[in-house]
Write a protein that holds these residues in place. Structure first.
Motif, PDB file in Angstrom:
ATOM      1  N   TYR A  60       4.339   4.390   0.373  1.00 22.35           N
ATOM      2  CA  TYR A  60       4.550   3.599   1.666  1.00 22.35           C
ATOM      3  C   TYR A  60       5.738   3.299   2.303  1.00 22.35           C
ATOM      4  CZ  TYR A  60      -0.034   2.941  -0.252  1.00 22.35           C
ATOM      5  OH  TYR A  60      -1.683   3.302  -0.813  1.00 22.35           O
ATOM      6  N   SER A  61       6.753   4.063   1.885  1.00 16.42           N
ATOM      7  CA  SER A  61       8.291   3.612   2.455  1.00 16.42           C
ATOM      8  C   SER A  61       8.925   4.932   3.046  1.00 16.42           C
ATOM      9  CB  SER A  61       8.985   3.122   1.424  1.00 16.42           C
ATOM     10  OG  SER A  61       8.269   2.247   0.639  1.00 16.42           O
ATOM     11  N   MET A  90       5.447   2.878  -4.285  1.00 17.54           N
ATOM     12  CA  MET A  90       6.068   2.128  -3.358  1.00 17.54           C
ATOM     13  C   MET A  90       6.668   3.327  -2.541  1.00 17.54           C
ATOM     14  SD  MET A  90       8.335  -0.816  -5.226  1.00 17.54           S
ATOM     15  CE  MET A  90       8.566  -1.809  -3.721  1.00 17.54           C
ATOM     16  N   ALA A 123      14.382   4.133   1.359  1.00 15.59           N
ATOM     17  CA  ALA A 123      13.423   5.268   0.623  1.00 15.59           C
ATOM     18  C   ALA A 123      14.167   6.032  -0.201  1.00 15.59           C
ATOM     19  CB  ALA A 123      12.872   6.111   1.762  1.00 15.59           C
ATOM     20  N   GLU A 144      10.889  -2.919   0.226  1.00 16.10           N
ATOM     21  CA  GLU A 144      11.413  -1.558   0.260  1.00 16.10           C
ATOM     22  C   GLU A 144      12.563  -1.222  -0.258  1.00 16.10           C
ATOM     23  OE1 GLU A 144      12.439  -3.554   4.214  1.00 16.10           O
ATOM     24  OE2 GLU A 144      10.876  -3.246   2.471  1.00 16.10           O
ATOM     25  N   CYS A 184      11.257   4.454   6.142  1.00 11.47           N
ATOM     26  CA  CYS A 184      12.263   3.378   6.117  1.00 11.47           C
ATOM     27  C   CYS A 184      13.519   3.142   5.325  1.00 11.47           C
ATOM     28  CB  CYS A 184      11.366   2.188   5.733  1.00 11.47           C
ATOM     29  SG  CYS A 184      10.900   1.918   4.194  1.00 11.47           S
TER      30      CYS A 184
END
Length: 274
Positions: free
Chosen positions: A132-133, A129, A139, A56, A136
């Protein structure tokens, strides 16, 4: 490709298979593929590997190397010349022999397309990506990396159009950075000239492709695409340009949100653009 094709063009044992017109054309055919390869091999891949445990955070990796990604622009700009050359010599014994030795199912042109496909793929990977980030760490970097890659893609796309301009006397590089380009309907409404001409001009728009540089805006006429591959790429014949220092703009014309107006030298020349 670099070992099995490019290096073989310099191999004395293969020289007899290369037609004279193809000799010394290695740079045109392969562009700066070697530069792209070394960037990935020596720099980018190694950096990516440090994020194996923290995918991430990989956005940072892109941002640190963003300047190097501009090598793709150079590759894409050369691509039309490369394609044109490939088509002339695609059935050459030399290429067939290289392909046979490498045991490749696909011919060289499929591999020469890879860098173009790669640079367009990064934005898709980064978008996935990001999905799904959401909350976190990292990002923001991913978002910034995506924006930067999209910027590079835009620059690549713009420059592909720009190299297709024909008939411009000066040096396009002196006009500063290309900011935008696109197709428009253009009506002219000039003070000079006969009233009749003026009335006629109002109703029928001209189709023009505009290139907005920092220092000038260029009006070009798109020429019909014919032929295939590189020949099929559009070309733009230069018509005239306006120096940005003397250009004024009216954001909306006659209440129409789609139309704006560019005028020149205190409205001596007026262009309505949609």
């Amino acid at each position: 490709v670099l070992q099995g094709y490019a290096a073989e063009m310099d191999n004395p044992l293969m020289a007899h298979l290369i037609s004279p017109e193809l000799q010394n054309k290695k740079d045109i055919l392969f562009g700066n593929m070697e530069e792209i390869y070394h960037f990935h091999n020596r720099i980018f891949l190694r950096e990516l590997e440090t994020y194996v445990e923290y995918p991430e955070l990989v956005g940072r990796c892109f941002l640190d190397q963003m300047e190097d990604f501009q090598i793709y622009e150079k590759y894409c700009q050369n691509k039309p010349r490369s394609e044109s050359l490939w088509r002339q010599f695609s059935d050459s014994v030399f290429f067939q022999e290289c392909q046979r030795k490498l045991d490749h199912k696909l011919s060289l042109d499929s591999y020469l397309l890879k860098p173009v496909q790669r640079i367009t793929k990064y934005q898709l990977l980064l978008k996935e990506m990001l999905k799904y980030s959401k909350n976190c760490e990292g990002a923001e970097d991913l978002q910034e990396a995506l924006t930067s890659i999209l910027g590079i893609l835009k620059a690549v796309n713009d420059s592909m159009h720009q190299i297709a301009i024909t008939g411009y006397d000066g040096n396009l590089n002196e006009l500063g950075k290309l900011l935008m380009q696109g197709s428009f309907s253009v009506w002219t409404d000039h003070k000079k000239g006969h009233a009749k001409v003026k009335d006629l001009a109002r109703f029928k728009p001209m189709q023009r492709h505009l290139f907005l540089h920092e220092k000038a805006v260029l009006f070009c006429k798109k020429r019909e695409e014919n032929g295939e591959g590189y020949e099929k790429a559009p070309s733009y014949s230069y018509k005239h340009s306006l120096n940005m220092a003397a250009v004024g703009i009216t954001e909306n014309v006659k209440g129409d949100a789609k139309k704006f107006e560019i005028w020149y030298n205190a409205r001596e020349e007026v262009y309505i653009i949609q």
